[in-house]
Design a protein around this motif. Structure first.
Motif, short mmCIF file in Angstrom:
data_model
loop_
_atom_site.label_atom_id
_atom_site.label_comp_id
_atom_site.label_asym_id
_atom_site.label_seq_id
_atom_site.Cartn_x
_atom_site.Cartn_y
_atom_site.Cartn_z
N ARG A 120 67.43 82.01 53.01
CA ARG A 120 68.43 81.07 52.49
C ARG A 120 69.33 80.56 53.61
O ARG A 120 69.68 79.37 53.65
CB ARG A 120 69.26 81.74 51.40
N ARG A 121 69.71 81.46 54.52
CA ARG A 121 70.58 81.05 55.65
C ARG A 121 69.85 80.07 56.55
O ARG A 121 70.44 79.08 57.00
CB ARG A 121 71.00 82.28 56.46
N ILE A 122 68.55 80.31 56.79
CA ILE A 122 67.78 79.40 57.63
C ILE A 122 67.67 78.04 56.96
O ILE A 122 67.86 76.99 57.59
CB ILE A 122 66.39 79.98 57.94
N ASP A 123 67.40 78.03 55.64
CA ASP A 123 67.31 76.76 54.91
C ASP A 123 68.64 76.00 54.98
O ASP A 123 68.67 74.78 55.14
CB ASP A 123 66.92 77.00 53.45
N LYS A 124 69.77 76.74 54.83
CA LYS A 124 71.09 76.10 54.90
C LYS A 124 71.31 75.48 56.28
O LYS A 124 71.79 74.35 56.40
CB LYS A 124 72.17 77.14 54.60
N CYS A 125 70.93 76.20 57.33
CA CYS A 125 71.11 75.68 58.69
C CYS A 125 70.17 74.50 58.95
O CYS A 125 70.56 73.54 59.62
CB CYS A 125 70.88 76.79 59.72
N LEU A 126 68.96 74.55 58.43
CA LEU A 126 68.04 73.42 58.59
C LEU A 126 68.58 72.18 57.89
O LEU A 126 68.39 71.05 58.36
CB LEU A 126 66.65 73.77 58.03
N LYS A 149 65.00 87.53 51.93
CA LYS A 149 65.33 86.34 51.12
C LYS A 149 66.67 85.75 51.53
O LYS A 149 66.83 84.53 51.61
CB LYS A 149 65.34 86.70 49.63
N ASP A 150 67.65 86.64 51.80
CA ASP A 150 68.97 86.16 52.22
C ASP A 150 68.85 85.43 53.56
O ASP A 150 69.45 84.36 53.75
CB ASP A 150 69.94 87.35 52.33
N GLU A 151 68.08 85.98 54.46
CA GLU A 151 67.88 85.35 55.78
C GLU A 151 67.19 83.99 55.61
O GLU A 151 67.53 83.01 56.27
CB GLU A 151 67.02 86.27 56.67
#
Length: 180
Positions: free
Chosen positions: A122-128, A118-120
């Motif tokens: 969230r990080r991908i969504d933030k970078c997208l 889930k944390d990963e």
């Protein structure tokens, strides 16, 4: 074998002619065996099914409507339906008692791993979110939804090489963002 010959044999079987039944079996059993083998995928099961099918043929031969239906199709339908009924009746049998009671799903990640996933995410969504919205949409469609570059090109109404360039640059930016 002519359809008329098979029809004649079925009609003779209907009046209890055992010689006709033997002839019918010899002439049609290879075809019915092929049908059963194709459906059941097991030679032993197919051989048993063919025997049961001919018992049905013996019992139902009086119901065959001569002249109104194709005798080969009538026999094939009996075989097909019987084989399908056998498949439906099969129930999965556990290999052993331990397997029957083993309810743990080894493919499920542990709670710690789920938090990490889930944390990963969230990080991908933030970078997208840091990408241009059109490029981020292309990345999602290509790598999440599985669209091909050509499909993306057609949907977005841009040249194929433009899609390739957008995706390549976007992936480089995502990698850079994820390493921070």
């Amino acid at each position: 074998m002519q359809s008329n010959d098979i029809e004649g044999l079925i009609n003779r079987v209907a009046i209890g002619d055992r010689a006709a039944f033997i002839s019918l079996y010899k002439m049609t059993s290879p075809k019915l065996m092929g049908i059963c083998l194709r459906i059941l995928n097991n030679r032993g099961d197919a051989e048993d099914a063919v025997q049961e099918i001919y018992v049905k043929v013996w019992q139902r031969s009086r119901t065959f409507a001569a002249g109104s239906s194709n005798p080969s199709a009538w026999l094939a339908t009996i075989a097909r339906n019987h084989a399908i009924d056998l498949i439906r009746a099969r129930k999965p049998v556990p290999d052993d008692l331990e397997a029957a009671y083993d309810v743990a799903d080894e493919t499920m990640p542990s709670p710690e791993a789920q938090v990490g996933i889930k944390d990963e995410g969230r990080r991908i969504d933030k970078c997208l979110a840091e990408l241009d919205p059109i490029h981020a949409g292309a990345v999602r469609r290509a790598y999440v939804e599985g669209l091909s570059y050509l499909e993306l090109s057609e949907q977005m109404k841009v040249p194929l090489n433009t899609v390739r360039t957008w995706l390549r640059r976007s992936l480089l930016k995502l990698r850079e963002c994820m390493q921070r």
